[in-house]
Design an enzyme around this catalytic site. Structure first.
Site, short mmCIF file in Angstrom:
data_model
loop_
_atom_site.label_atom_id
_atom_site.label_comp_id
_atom_site.label_asym_id
_atom_site.label_seq_id
_atom_site.Cartn_x
_atom_site.Cartn_y
_atom_site.Cartn_z
N ASP A 187 1.79 5.01 0.44
CA ASP A 187 1.28 6.13 1.21
C ASP A 187 1.37 7.43 0.43
O ASP A 187 2.39 7.73 -0.21
CB ASP A 187 2.10 6.26 2.50
CG ASP A 187 1.67 7.43 3.35
OD1 ASP A 187 0.54 7.41 3.85
OD2 ASP A 187 2.47 8.38 3.48
N ALA A 188 0.30 8.24 0.48
CA ALA A 188 0.27 9.61 -0.04
C ALA A 188 0.97 9.75 -1.39
O ALA A 188 1.92 10.51 -1.54
CB ALA A 188 0.88 10.57 0.99
N ASN B 245 -7.51 11.74 13.91
CA ASN B 245 -7.82 13.13 13.60
C ASN B 245 -9.00 13.65 14.40
O ASN B 245 -9.83 14.43 13.91
CB ASN B 245 -8.09 13.30 12.09
CG ASN B 245 -6.82 13.25 11.28
OD1 ASN B 245 -5.72 13.22 11.82
ND2 ASN B 245 -6.96 13.23 9.97
N ARG C 134 0.87 -1.17 0.00
CA ARG C 134 0.00 0.00 0.00
C ARG C 134 0.91 1.22 0.00
O ARG C 134 1.74 1.38 0.91
CB ARG C 134 -0.92 -0.02 1.22
CG ARG C 134 -1.88 1.16 1.35
CD ARG C 134 -1.29 2.26 2.20
NE ARG C 134 -2.27 3.25 2.63
CZ ARG C 134 -1.97 4.38 3.27
NH1 ARG C 134 -0.70 4.68 3.54
NH2 ARG C 134 -2.91 5.22 3.64
N GLU D 68 -2.80 5.18 -1.81
CA GLU D 68 -3.53 6.21 -1.07
C GLU D 68 -3.22 7.53 -1.78
O GLU D 68 -2.10 8.02 -1.74
CB GLU D 68 -3.09 6.29 0.39
CG GLU D 68 -3.92 7.32 1.15
CD GLU D 68 -3.15 8.01 2.27
OE1 GLU D 68 -3.79 8.59 3.16
OE2 GLU D 68 -1.91 8.00 2.24
N ASP E 57 -11.50 8.14 0.31
CA ASP E 57 -11.74 9.03 1.45
C ASP E 57 -13.12 9.67 1.39
O ASP E 57 -13.73 9.95 2.44
CB ASP E 57 -10.68 10.12 1.51
CG ASP E 57 -9.35 9.63 2.04
OD1 ASP E 57 -9.35 8.85 3.00
OD2 ASP E 57 -8.31 10.04 1.50
N ASP E 58 -13.63 9.92 0.19
CA ASP E 58 -14.92 10.60 0.07
C ASP E 58 -16.03 9.86 0.81
O ASP E 58 -16.84 10.47 1.51
CB ASP E 58 -15.31 10.72 -1.42
CG ASP E 58 -14.61 11.88 -2.11
OD1 ASP E 58 -13.84 12.58 -1.45
OD2 ASP E 58 -14.84 12.06 -3.32
N GLN F 253 -7.96 8.76 10.34
CA GLN F 253 -9.24 9.39 10.63
C GLN F 253 -9.64 9.24 12.09
O GLN F 253 -10.27 10.14 12.66
CB GLN F 253 -10.32 8.84 9.70
CG GLN F 253 -10.02 9.05 8.22
CD GLN F 253 -9.82 10.52 7.86
OE1 GLN F 253 -10.21 11.42 8.59
NE2 GLN F 253 -9.21 10.77 6.70
#
Length: 539
Positions: free
Chosen positions: A265-266, A401, A263, A302, A327-328, A398
């Site tokens: 990242d960013a 956060n 996976r 991601e 993410d949406d 999330q």
């Protein structure tokens, strides 16, 4: 040097064990003299090769010895391609022979592995169990498989400084974090997962370097891009040897640990100016699949910008990824569960139309104006298969956060949470659980990072600034005092899951609830079919 399709023909970086000894290979283009220093005091000069590489072979040397490099009399420094740092990034590098591990599962039992039909489970090794080790994690695999999980997604384990952390500040990219165990312990964990029928993906971070223990500049400042990322120094993928370092790293995780995928990242923060024929992400995808040989692997991106071209094949001009985080959908579900429309949730209403559209089309923003960012968000995703979108009610970012690391279940009513979970698991995206969610855990997951004092204060202030984007956090009285200190060991300890967390009647009820939903998802034909255009609805 490269062959006709762009594969490197250079020797492997790091220390490679052979029947006659150990071969060392590194890149230090501005260094005139490189010496290998063993921990018993012996020194060996390396021979300069083309393109700034140095190599040497030491006969009779075996795995388990410790070494560093001396560069033009300076140092010594650890090997940037070290396979293990038993004392952390600043310590000695240890020679590791990946081929010495005896695998018990032979060839992996899912030769035709694909993303469609899978159920993912994200976990952080340091807090997944009280012990926080590779070996301890193995004890939980049987219950996850019985639940219906098929793929583990392990948060980053690139070696980083400190006693604890999320793993996104790696500085020794080939070395698994020493606090979780030795490299063979990680192999044993992958082996144990395979024995239970679980595939294993590893979260890899190629968008920036960590702030402490970063010795790359000692070998060559060209490791670093002039365009720093929002998290620190970024790799310079315009430089061919830097590209080669990271491409070999991708291959090493797949080949040396038999991982079933990665996976990334960013990926929106991974810069490539186009000086090379192929984007670095496409090259990474290609190299990972080459390293897998006949095995099928899963590659996930991601990408905050939701660039759908990453999901196209390399032949079609894409990056060759199989899936991408959505993410949406998470944001719409969170608004529905909590009623909070703030910061990056402000463009989401959590209404029925959003959930119908998400089930039909994946991301809600496919080029529309996004008020929070004051710019268009996303790209056309209409030709992307529904199962290519990784969906989740919770993930590490999330949950953390929030001011207190609070999970969505604790921010909503039981009925609303179960209804949203049913929608999430019975719609076409590929679902991903976050550790503990499967039994309704309300244990927090906070941001924790053990750093030296001069970095610690910057990390704490940065976290405080980030959370202030949320109105509900910014207006909290005495916010600085209430924010859990990322560098406090208690912040880390509070996040650890344990047997007591799942020993309650409520935990048993949630396990049964999620197991029933996953069985419906797998066996009910109308739900199991996940192709485009197979779902519709109206508010």
């Amino acid at each position: 040097m490269r062959d006709s399709i762009g594969r490197s023909t250079k020797p492997p970086l790091g220390a490679t064990v052979s029947p006659t000894g150990v071969q060392f290979h590194l890149w230090a283009p501005h260094t005139k003299r490189v010496e290998l220093l063993l921990n018993d005091g012996r020194r060996y000069p390396a021979q300069a090769q083309e393109d700034g590489y140095f190599s040497l072979h030491i006969s009779g040397l075996k795995q388990g010895c410790f070494y560093r490099y001396v560069l033009d009399g300076c140092g010594p420094f650890p090997d940037p391609a070290s396979r293990f740092q038993p004392e952390g990034p600043h310590g000695w590098s240890e020679v590791i022979d990946p081929s010495s591990y005896t695998w018990t599962t032979g060839e992996w039992l899912l030769p035709n592995l694909q993303l469609a039909g899978q159920v993912l489970y994200e976990l952080h090794l340091g807090t997944f169990t009280k012990e926080g080790t590779y070996r301890a994690a193995e004890q939980e695999f049987k219950r996850l498989r019985e639940l219906g999980v098929t793929v583990l997604e392990i948060m980053p384990i690139h070696e980083f400084c400190g006693e604890f952390g999320w793993g996104y500040d790696g500085v020794a990219f080939f070395a698994p974090y020493h606090r979780y165990g030795r490299p063979d312990d990680f192999r044993h964990m992958v082996d144990a997962a395979h024995a239970e029928g679980l595939a294993v993906l590893l979260d890899v971070v190629y968008n920036h370097f960590g702030p402490d223990g970063n010795c790359f500049g000692e070998y060559c400042p060209e490791y670093f891009s002039r365009r720093a990322s929002e998290w620190g120094s970024a790799p310079n993928f315009d430089n061919a040897p830097v590209r080669e370092y990271f491409l070999q790293n991708v291959a090493a995780w797949i080949h040396e640990y038999r991982l079933d995928g990665l996976r990334f990242d960013a990926t929106q923060a991974i810069a490539d100016s186009g000086h090379h024929e192929e984007h670095i992400l496409a090259s990474m995808s290609r190299r990972a699949r080459e390293a897998a040989g006949n095995r099928k692997i899963i590659l996930v991106s991601e990408c905050e910008r939701q660039w759908s071209h990453q999901l196209k094949s390399i032949a079609e001009g894409g990056h060759g990824f199989d899936g991408m985080w959505n993410d949406d959908l998470h944001h719409s579900m969170t608004v529905r569960l909590t009623g909070r429309r703030e910061a990056y949730y402000s463009d989401h209403a959590g209404n029925p139309q959003e959930f119908i559209s998400a089930a039909k089309y994946g991301p809600l923003f496919q080029g529309q104006y996004y008020g929070w960012q004051k710019a268009p968000r996303g790209t056309d995703c209409l030709r992307v298969e529904p199962w290519q979108w990784i969906t989740f009610l919770e993930n590490h970012d999330q949950v953390a956060n929030t001011l207190r690391g609070t999970r969505p279940k604790a921010q909503s009513s039981p009925g609303m949470y179960r209804a949203m979970a049913a929608y999430w698991l019975l719609t076409p995206g590929t679902p991903m659980f976050f550790m503990g969610q499967e039994y309704g855990s309300e244990r927090p997951f906070l941001y924790f990072s053990d750093q030296k004092p001069e970095i610690h204060e910057k990390v704490r202030n940065g976290r405080l600034t980030f959370l202030k984007q949320f109105d509900s956090v910014r207006d909290t009285e005495d916010l600085a005092h209430l924010l859990p200190d990322p560098g406090n060991p208690d912040t880390f300890q509070r996040c650890k899951l344990g047997p007591d967390d799942r020993a309650t009647e409520e935990a048993a009820q949630y396990r049964e609830f999620f197991r029933d939903l996953l069985q419906l998802r797998s066996h009910e034909l109308a739900i199991a079919q996940k192709g485009r255009g197979m779902i519709d609805g109206a508010p």
